[in-house]
Design an enzyme around this catalytic site. Structure first.
Site, short mmCIF file in Angstrom:
data_model
loop_
_atom_site.label_atom_id
_atom_site.label_comp_id
_atom_site.label_asym_id
_atom_site.label_seq_id
_atom_site.Cartn_x
_atom_site.Cartn_y
_atom_site.Cartn_z
N SER D 46 0.88 -1.16 0.00
CA SER D 46 0.00 0.00 0.00
C SER D 46 0.92 1.22 0.00
O SER D 46 1.75 1.37 0.91
CB SER D 46 -0.90 -0.01 1.23
OG SER D 46 -1.85 1.03 1.12
N GLU D 47 0.82 2.06 -1.02
CA GLU D 47 1.89 3.03 -1.26
C GLU D 47 1.96 4.14 -0.21
O GLU D 47 2.92 4.90 -0.19
CB GLU D 47 1.81 3.60 -2.67
CG GLU D 47 0.58 4.46 -2.96
CD GLU D 47 -0.54 3.67 -3.62
OE1 GLU D 47 -0.63 2.45 -3.38
OE2 GLU D 47 -1.33 4.27 -4.37
N ASN D 48 0.96 4.22 0.67
CA ASN D 48 1.10 5.18 1.77
C ASN D 48 2.14 4.73 2.80
O ASN D 48 2.55 5.54 3.63
CB ASN D 48 -0.25 5.47 2.44
CG ASN D 48 -1.02 4.23 2.80
OD1 ASN D 48 -1.02 3.24 2.06
ND2 ASN D 48 -1.69 4.26 3.93
#
Lengths: 209, 232, 232, 209
Positions: D46-48
């Site tokens: 999850s790129e966060n």
């Protein structure tokens, strides 16, 4: 008469300000940590990846995973944090370190610093010195005023390969304290028993008043 | 997809060839991948290029590969404390590219992060800047440095889980995370592999995505300068 | 040198002026410096530029500063979920600079790390690349992006010690470390300040050197999209 | 007849390989995680700032500090690690993520992707999509073949602002699977009950054989 190594370190310690993060080089700069003025909190960075460097360990505290940038075994303090080398030099280049106190082979009147290489003789490498002088807020050099041949290490221009150009703010030697200013060096103070004339005489660079 | 191998030789199998470029973690003798360096020595591959802050000492660290003349070139910031290195360098047997320490760390981090080049003030006005692109930003001059991508990287951590999540200990972290990032394949050696799920996910220093192969083993962890304080 | 302040207003005292550039941590409503944003609203400073991945929602996060029209410009990657933002933007009251999310994070990290510019493949061939320097490396085209340096940065962490060492929790870490790095002065708010020495030095996410002022307070930590799975 | 959303997600799941780290976009791509083939271990990014994304939480597991890139509450897994956004996109740009499965508004026969903006109408932002398509090893688009007006979303050239140029490797739609190859698109397979002719007919781009 002049300052000895410990007196130079003690004088350099007066450069420190409360709350500062500081990097101390190898040699006399390392001794500065013995003279941090009372009431002043200073956090020492070790550029291999540590803030909050403590003293050398006892035999019991010895830890092969805990060394400083001079590869000496050290200890940690309550405020210590560890990080990797990319982060460490990120904070150095990013100007988060208020001051570096470093040794030198030569300093020029323009604030050029040479402390990493003697061509054909000494090829050890710059380590983190180039990053430090380029990145930290203030660079203070602590060194003997002259080399073993009695020649001034403060020069109009450096003869050795540079560590950084126009990076030194202040020079503390056994003979006194000089600031790099427009046009040359300005005498800030002389060491105990050293006259202004002796200091000027020993310095092969432009002194401005 | 099993990342855990039985030993250093197995973990390096298929990866070692003459002429490859290896990035190695460690600072001085602290946090160096000693088991993998031994296996590289045993493999007898030669003409290696190493990006590593230091070259170890004569008989420990990368020094053991200098003894056997397996190294063609070093990219380092400091190579003192190694007499054999100095001999080979001065005789022209060994190529040496000096990188300022922070530039070397950032080049590794950049190469592993899809950044082919960045600008830094470090080295401006010195011989390090010779031949490099100069550019002014906001009235100051910087030089361009390139990201490094290594064929393989070898690193040493304290603990790993079976998915390659790594935890380092104290200043042994140093160049290991950036070195791991910049390898097309990263092989890690650790003191202890713990079951997946036993490391706190908030407290992992290097996510397993960067680590392709993994071994556990006994480490000498030699001290380069044993400096003690007097106890009164 | 005491970093701990009594409240957000005290921690920001002397730092807030019209027209300043503020970098803020947080992703969506997760890990945002809500107490400091409230204090900025109370201060009534205006014409602010914010570098922040998102603009919050209408009544939480940076959204509360849009309501009062204190923001002149946003540098963000995603501003959906905010109707007032859209209204001000489309009417020309608010300037918007879209940055790809990774470019924004890297620009903050670079600015705080003495890197004035770096190259990335992100955005090549899109309107994001318009007017930016293009350069080829190894046969691929990249664009140059600049490091960001903010007048102040405001971040939210889980815990701090009194020297400003920060620990984050889960995905609330997000933009907080890079935002903290790029501020000339960084103010952090945390859920709990613990005594110095009670955090493990190996497990500090952001060293205190990056944090100049610090407050502790109660956080709402609003959830933007409450998504549950069915339990059978 | 054609594939529904779940069938498209199931087909996309066959793109996954054992040991891969993968990023799934919002919408149909999110459903792919329900169809990961048995015996295959895939880690979702999850790129966060997270690797090892788990399912949505129960009421008891709900945690405001734990969301995915779509801002939905999620859970962690035994192999989970958290990191900051600079690190997260470092691994994305650095090619450490094997594949991204994303939605799209338009895809061109050259692999250009448009999925972030409709000028004058929808101005939400690209989020991490531009970084993903520029950095990951392989980009698979999963989308309806046509828009609500029945027009092909696969085009000779995109009409909307691009997310990335020549970045898409494979397109999975309700009508079938197409690869971006030299000179245009190549049909890999057709959906259940869809003929090759129907697929070609519905696609406003060059089909090569």
């Amino acid at each position: 008469m002049a300052w000895d190594r410990n007196q130079m370190a003690a004088r350099a310690a007066h450069e420190l300000q409360d709350g500062w993060y500081v990097n101390l080089g190898i040699g006399i700069p390392t001794l500065v940590s013995n003279y941090i003025p009372k009431g002043i909190e200073v956090t020492l960075q070790s550029e291999n990846g540590m803030l909050g460097m403590g003293p050398f360990p006892t035999e019991q505290e010895l830890d092969s995973d805990l060394i400083n940038a001079g590869k000496q075994t050290i200890t940690e303090l309550p405020q210590t944090s560890y990080f990797d080398s990319a982060q460490s030099f990120g904070m150095i280049r990013g100007g988060k370190i208020a001051m570096a106190i470093l040794g030198a082979m030569e300093v020029s009147e323009a604030g050029d610093l040479a402390n990493w290489m003697i061509p054909g003789k000494l090829v050890k490498g710059m380590g983190g010195a180039m990053d430090l002088v380029a990145g930290v807020g203030r660079v203070v050099v602590v060194m003997d005023h002259t080399n073993k041949h009695g020649d001034s290490k403060i020069l109009k221009e450096c003869t050795l390969p540079l560590t950084g150009k126009a990076v030194v703010n202040r020079i503390i030697t056994n003979l006194g304290v000089l600031d790099v200013v427009d046009g040359g060096l300005k005498i800030v103070e002389t060491a105990d028993g050293v006259t202004r004339e002796e200091l000027v005489e020993s310095t092969k660079a432009t002194i401005v008043t | 997809m099993k990342k855990v191998f039985n030993n250093a030789e197995a973990a390096l199998s298929g990866l070692l060839k003459d002429d490859i470029f290896i990035a190695a973690g460690g600072f001085g003798l602290c946090g160096i991948p000693e088991l993998l360096l031994n296996a590289i020595r045993e493999s007898k591959v030669k003409n290696l290029t190493f990006a590593s802050n230091n070259a170890g000492v004569d008989d420990f660290g990368i020094g053991i590969l200098l003894q056997t003349k397996q190294v063609r070139k070093m990219i380092s910031s400091y190579v003192g404390e190694n007499a054999e290195f100095m001999r080979q360098y001065l005789s022209g047997e060994l190529e040496l590219e000096f990188n300022p320490q922070g530039t070397l760390a950032e080049r590794m981090r950049a190469g592993g992060s899809g950044i082919p080049a960045f600008y830094t003030k470090t080295g401006v006005g010195t011989i390090i800047a010779d031949g490099k692109e100069h550019k002014d930003f906001d009235g100051e001059t910087y030089i361009m440095e390139r990201g490094l991508v290594a064929d393989i990287s070898i690193v040493k951590a304290w603990k790993a889980d079976e998915t390659g999540n790594l935890v380092f200990r104290k200043t042994a972290r140093n160049f290991n995370p950036p070195a791991a990032m910049c390898g097309k394949v990263c092989v890690a050696e650790v003191e202890e592999i713990v079951p997946t799920g036993s490391l706190d996910p908030d407290l992992i220093h290097l996510p397993g995505i960067y680590v392709h192969r993994l071994i556990q083993g006994d480490h000498e962890k030699r001290i380069e300068q044993r400096t003690l304080r007097e106890v009164k």
